[in-house]
Design a protein around this motif. Sequence first.
Motif, mmCIF file in Angstrom:
data_model
loop_
_atom_site.group_PDB
_atom_site.id
_atom_site.type_symbol
_atom_site.label_atom_id
_atom_site.label_comp_id
_atom_site.label_asym_id
_atom_site.label_seq_id
_atom_site.Cartn_x
_atom_site.Cartn_y
_atom_site.Cartn_z
ATOM 1 N N GLY A 412 0.827 -1.196 0.000
ATOM 2 C CA GLY A 412 0.000 0.000 0.000
ATOM 3 C C GLY A 412 0.861 1.245 0.000
ATOM 4 O O GLY A 412 1.842 1.344 -0.747
ATOM 5 N N ASN A 413 0.505 2.193 0.858
ATOM 6 C CA ASN A 413 1.319 3.407 1.001
ATOM 7 C C ASN A 413 2.143 3.372 2.287
ATOM 8 O O ASN A 413 2.590 4.399 2.785
ATOM 9 C CB ASN A 413 0.429 4.654 0.991
ATOM 10 N N LEU A 414 2.361 2.140 2.800
ATOM 11 C CA LEU A 414 3.041 1.985 4.084
ATOM 12 C C LEU A 414 4.546 1.751 3.956
ATOM 13 O O LEU A 414 5.344 2.413 4.612
ATOM 14 C CB LEU A 414 2.413 0.823 4.866
ATOM 15 N N TRP A 415 4.940 0.780 3.132
ATOM 16 C CA TRP A 415 6.352 0.421 3.032
ATOM 17 C C TRP A 415 6.746 0.131 1.595
ATOM 18 O O TRP A 415 5.907 -0.270 0.776
ATOM 19 C CB TRP A 415 6.661 -0.842 3.871
ATOM 20 N N MET A 416 8.043 0.329 1.314
ATOM 21 C CA MET A 416 8.632 -0.025 0.009
ATOM 22 C C MET A 416 9.787 -0.978 0.238
ATOM 23 O O MET A 416 10.494 -0.895 1.256
ATOM 24 C CB MET A 416 9.147 1.224 -0.710
#
Length: 435
Positions: A412-416
Amino acid sequence: MVQDEISAALAPFSERNRIYIGYSGGVDSHVLLHACAAIPEFKKKITAVYIHHGLQKEADDWAIHCQQISEILGVDFLIKHVDAVATQGESPEEAARNVRYNAFEQLIAANDVLLIAQHREDQLETVLLQLFRGSGLKGLAGMPEKMQFGKGWLLRPLLNISKEMINDYAIQNRLQWIEDPSNQSSVYDRNFLRQEIIPHLKQRWSSLDKTVARAAKHCAEAQILQHKIVKTEFETVFNTDDETINISKLLTYSLIEQRLILRQWFENLDLKMPSQDFVQRILDDVIAARTDSSPMLAGQSVTIRRYRTKLYAMTHALTGFETCYWMPENTTLTLSNQQTLTVVLSDCGISREFWHNAKITVRMRQGGEKIALPNRAGHHDLKKLFQEVGIPPWQREIIPLIYLNDKLAAVGNLWMASEFYVTQNGVIIGNSSPR
């Protein structure tokens, strides 16, 4: 007297572009329209609006009548057709009112006002109905004389005028108005009050409309003060990032304050005001549940859940989504469960070059996934990462996982993933979903 009240009500809004008047053809709205049209500085701004509910066979004839009267008075006329069929849980009265006000709201621009012909007897009926329903201060405050409405304002300039004075004005000016036969049916609560109850009350308390209107103003003032205090308290427990309530902070307040804060929470989220019983069940069944449980309370078009020290309100069922491909040239992707993903250019993030040349797949979590994060050693299990940042269990399964060439690149927009992370010429993922 009638024109004086209208002039005083409109004086602060003299610079407004348009003055819309709700005009049904009945005596009240006819008096309001006639009196407004007689004030030269307002006449050229007036548009009479007839809401065609389609509920009465005479509605088409009434629309013609309203148009003819508007032409005689020299004001603009507009007809709006609406579907007033009641949905489940709505009374016919409530359904007609809701669609009528929705239609008005669509008309009002930022510099417009809407005038409604409700008078002191209407206020009396409103307050009594709210009293019989067990309403609090907000309900017992009745209808306000003015309020922000859509992009403009709604005014009730006749709210301090008696029904008798309105009828006298109509007779003196030889107005011709419509009599809606449905107003004679005591099936509707308001009509029952008007025909069967209030006349008996007025035989003993002749000034009932005045005294109840005065009581409503007292309640309105108390409501304003209460709202100001509760709003301040609410801000100390509300988490703006995820729109949750901090339970630990909430419990520092008294039970009365807790109930008011929870109601303020519903207002802040634009939810229907909860019943007293529903608020108490939030306190007893959710907040006071065992710490090792996962309490949930559903009702009134919302689901209340607790996780750790947070209280969540969800208005949509959380459903999964189908695996899909994201074409690199598209900046947004809407998943089958209506979540929307967005790719945004950034200094750091996933390598733009890799992004534009990879096969991008978006999948749901299956369990057991791990990811290596920038500036952190080793591979981390997603379950532990979710626990670490306090993501509730019911949200974890639907957080989209973005794969580049079948390798997990982002959660999602949490971790890369560190494998794809760069400190220049990157992209980041935005994720929005229904509450």
